[in-house]
Enzyme design. Structure first.
Site, PDB file in Angstrom:
ATOM      1  N   ASP A  72       0.829  -1.203   0.000  1.00 17.83           N
ATOM      2  CA  ASP A  72       0.000   0.000   0.000  1.00 17.83           C
ATOM      3  C   ASP A  72       0.862   1.252   0.000  1.00 17.83           C
ATOM      4  O   ASP A  72       1.911   1.286   0.653  1.00 17.83           O
ATOM      5  CB  ASP A  72      -0.909  -0.008   1.237  1.00 17.83           C
ATOM      6  CG  ASP A  72      -1.967   1.076   1.193  1.00 17.83           C
ATOM      7  OD1 ASP A  72      -2.330   1.524   0.082  1.00 17.83           O
ATOM      8  OD2 ASP A  72      -2.440   1.489   2.265  1.00 17.83           O
TER       9      ASP A  72
ATOM     10  N   HIS B 269       3.717   3.541  -8.889  1.00 18.36           N
ATOM     11  CA  HIS B 269       3.509   2.125  -9.197  1.00 18.36           C
ATOM     12  C   HIS B 269       4.785   1.492  -9.767  1.00 18.36           C
ATOM     13  O   HIS B 269       5.099   0.340  -9.460  1.00 18.36           O
ATOM     14  CB  HIS B 269       2.348   1.969 -10.174  1.00 18.36           C
ATOM     15  CG  HIS B 269       1.019   2.359  -9.604  1.00 18.36           C
ATOM     16  ND1 HIS B 269       0.585   1.924  -8.370  1.00 18.36           N
ATOM     17  CD2 HIS B 269       0.022   3.147 -10.104  1.00 18.36           C
ATOM     18  CE1 HIS B 269      -0.623   2.430  -8.132  1.00 18.36           C
ATOM     19  NE2 HIS B 269      -0.975   3.170  -9.164  1.00 18.36           N
TER      20      HIS B 269
ATOM     21  N   ARG C 215     -10.905   2.075  -9.969  1.00 20.94           N
ATOM     22  CA  ARG C 215     -10.005   3.218 -10.092  1.00 20.94           C
ATOM     23  C   ARG C 215     -10.124   3.823 -11.496  1.00 20.94           C
ATOM     24  O   ARG C 215     -10.658   3.197 -12.406  1.00 20.94           O
ATOM     25  CB  ARG C 215      -8.563   2.783  -9.830  1.00 20.94           C
ATOM     26  CG  ARG C 215      -8.313   2.364  -8.390  1.00 20.94           C
ATOM     27  CD  ARG C 215      -6.843   2.088  -8.127  1.00 20.94           C
ATOM     28  NE  ARG C 215      -6.600   1.752  -6.731  1.00 20.94           N
ATOM     29  CZ  ARG C 215      -5.396   1.649  -6.176  1.00 20.94           C
ATOM     30  NH1 ARG C 215      -4.313   1.873  -6.915  1.00 20.94           N
ATOM     31  NH2 ARG C 215      -5.269   1.346  -4.903  1.00 20.94           N
TER      32      ARG C 215
ATOM     33  N   LEU D  75      11.198 -20.635  -3.189  1.00 15.64           N
ATOM     34  CA  LEU D  75      10.126 -19.814  -2.640  1.00 15.64           C
ATOM     35  C   LEU D  75       8.862 -19.936  -3.481  1.00 15.64           C
ATOM     36  O   LEU D  75       8.916 -19.892  -4.709  1.00 15.64           O
ATOM     37  CB  LEU D  75      10.575 -18.349  -2.613  1.00 15.64           C
ATOM     38  CG  LEU D  75       9.514 -17.308  -2.257  1.00 15.64           C
ATOM     39  CD1 LEU D  75       9.235 -17.324  -0.765  1.00 15.64           C
ATOM     40  CD2 LEU D  75       9.947 -15.920  -2.696  1.00 15.64           C
TER      41      LEU D  75
ATOM     42  N   ARG E  62      -5.931  -1.653   8.466  1.00 18.81           N
ATOM     43  CA  ARG E  62      -7.030  -2.507   8.012  1.00 18.81           C
ATOM     44  C   ARG E  62      -6.463  -3.549   7.051  1.00 18.81           C
ATOM     45  O   ARG E  62      -5.348  -3.408   6.561  1.00 18.81           O
ATOM     46  CB  ARG E  62      -8.126  -1.690   7.339  1.00 18.81           C
ATOM     47  CG  ARG E  62      -7.654  -0.852   6.165  1.00 18.81           C
ATOM     48  CD  ARG E  62      -8.806  -0.051   5.558  1.00 18.81           C
ATOM     49  NE  ARG E  62      -8.348   0.789   4.463  1.00 18.81           N
ATOM     50  CZ  ARG E  62      -7.928   2.027   4.591  1.00 18.81           C
ATOM     51  NH1 ARG E  62      -7.898   2.595   5.801  1.00 18.81           N
ATOM     52  NH2 ARG E  62      -7.526   2.734   3.556  1.00 18.81           N
TER      53      ARG E  62
END
Length: 257
Positions: free
Chosen positions: A31, A48, A82, A142, A205
């Site tokens: 975020d 971004h 968005r 991974l 949140r």
């Protein structure tokens, strides 16, 4: 930004260093890209782009710190609301990431798993996601779980629908439905629940992320925006995790968490 400035993975970079105190599964809500850009007077797309660089750092750090499963909340089901230009920029960054980085991920033995709703995705995006899974399926390093077009409530609804269909078709008795059956019908079937959920940008949140799976996860909320996330921030979150006692509703801590 030129490709020469982008950090790349190698097999040696991705070798775990044997850190034994790390949680098996870390999930991250990435975020703050837009706020990072706004604070610097830059367009959101630059935030971004820098967020993609932070993603690369996170994958490398997960390997180095001994994490076995890393889930990244890359694009939520709600993100389609968005502005069209921003969604287009995000899709283009995903295309670039998959085309440019998949070979390096594969070389580093990273195994890619995509969770989220696939119906209705642009055909080229769907193809790239499926290619990433197919190409890396046999890898043993991974596991990188990419939550794309994902929502926790939607995932649970889909699982309930599949269970109801199994009952209707006589393949499952209602009394046989338990926690394990529900878990087996989620997108994350056969993936251990996250031990630690990290959210950047200081928001407190979970934004419809891994609602079922995070029932007993530890949470760390970091004040920095996602483009600033690096190995030091990862280590800070792991240090907070390791200092806690996980009781899973009991009175004493459980060993081996």
């Amino acid at each position: 930004m030129s490709s020469t400035n982008l950090q790349k993975w190698t097999a040696s970079d991705l070798a775990p260093d044997g850190a034994g105190a790390a949680p098996r599964h870390v999930a991250i809500i990435m975020d703050g890209n837009g706020r990072w850009a706004a604070a610097r007077g830059l367009p959101r797309v630059e935030g971004h782009r820098r967020g993609v660089e932070a993603l690369r750092r996170a994958v490398r750090a997960a390997h180095e710190l001994g994490v076995r499963h890393l889930t990244l909340y890359s694009f939520s089901a709600e993100n389609w609301s968005r502005p069209v230009e921003e969604v287009s920029d995000l899709m283009n960054l995903l295309r670039l990431f998959m085309r440019r980085d998949l070979a390096e991920l594969h070389k580093g033995e990273v195994r890619v798993k995509v969770i989220g709703e696939r119906a209705g995705l642009p055909s080229d995006i769907l193809g790239l996601l499926e290619e990433a899974e197919a190409r890396t399926r046999g890898n043993s390093g991974l596991q990188l779980v990419v939550a794309f077009n994902y929502g926790g409530r939607q995932e649970i609804v889909s699982a309930v629908r599949r269970i109801a269909e199994a009952v209707r078709d006589g393949k499952l008795a209602p009394e046989a439905i338990d926690v394990g059956v529900v878990a087996d019908h989620l997108d994350t079937a056969n993936i251990p629940d996250p031990d630690l959920v990290i959210r950047t940008s200081g928001e407190l949140r979970i934004s419809n992320f891994l609602l079922w799976q995070s029932a007993y996860a530890e949470f760390v909320f970091l004040p920095l925006h996602w483009p600033d996330f690096d190995k030091a921030a990862f280590e800070e979150a792991l240090a907070s995790f390791s200092a806690r006692q996980r009781r899973y509703g009991g009175r004493t801590a459980r060993a081996g968490a």
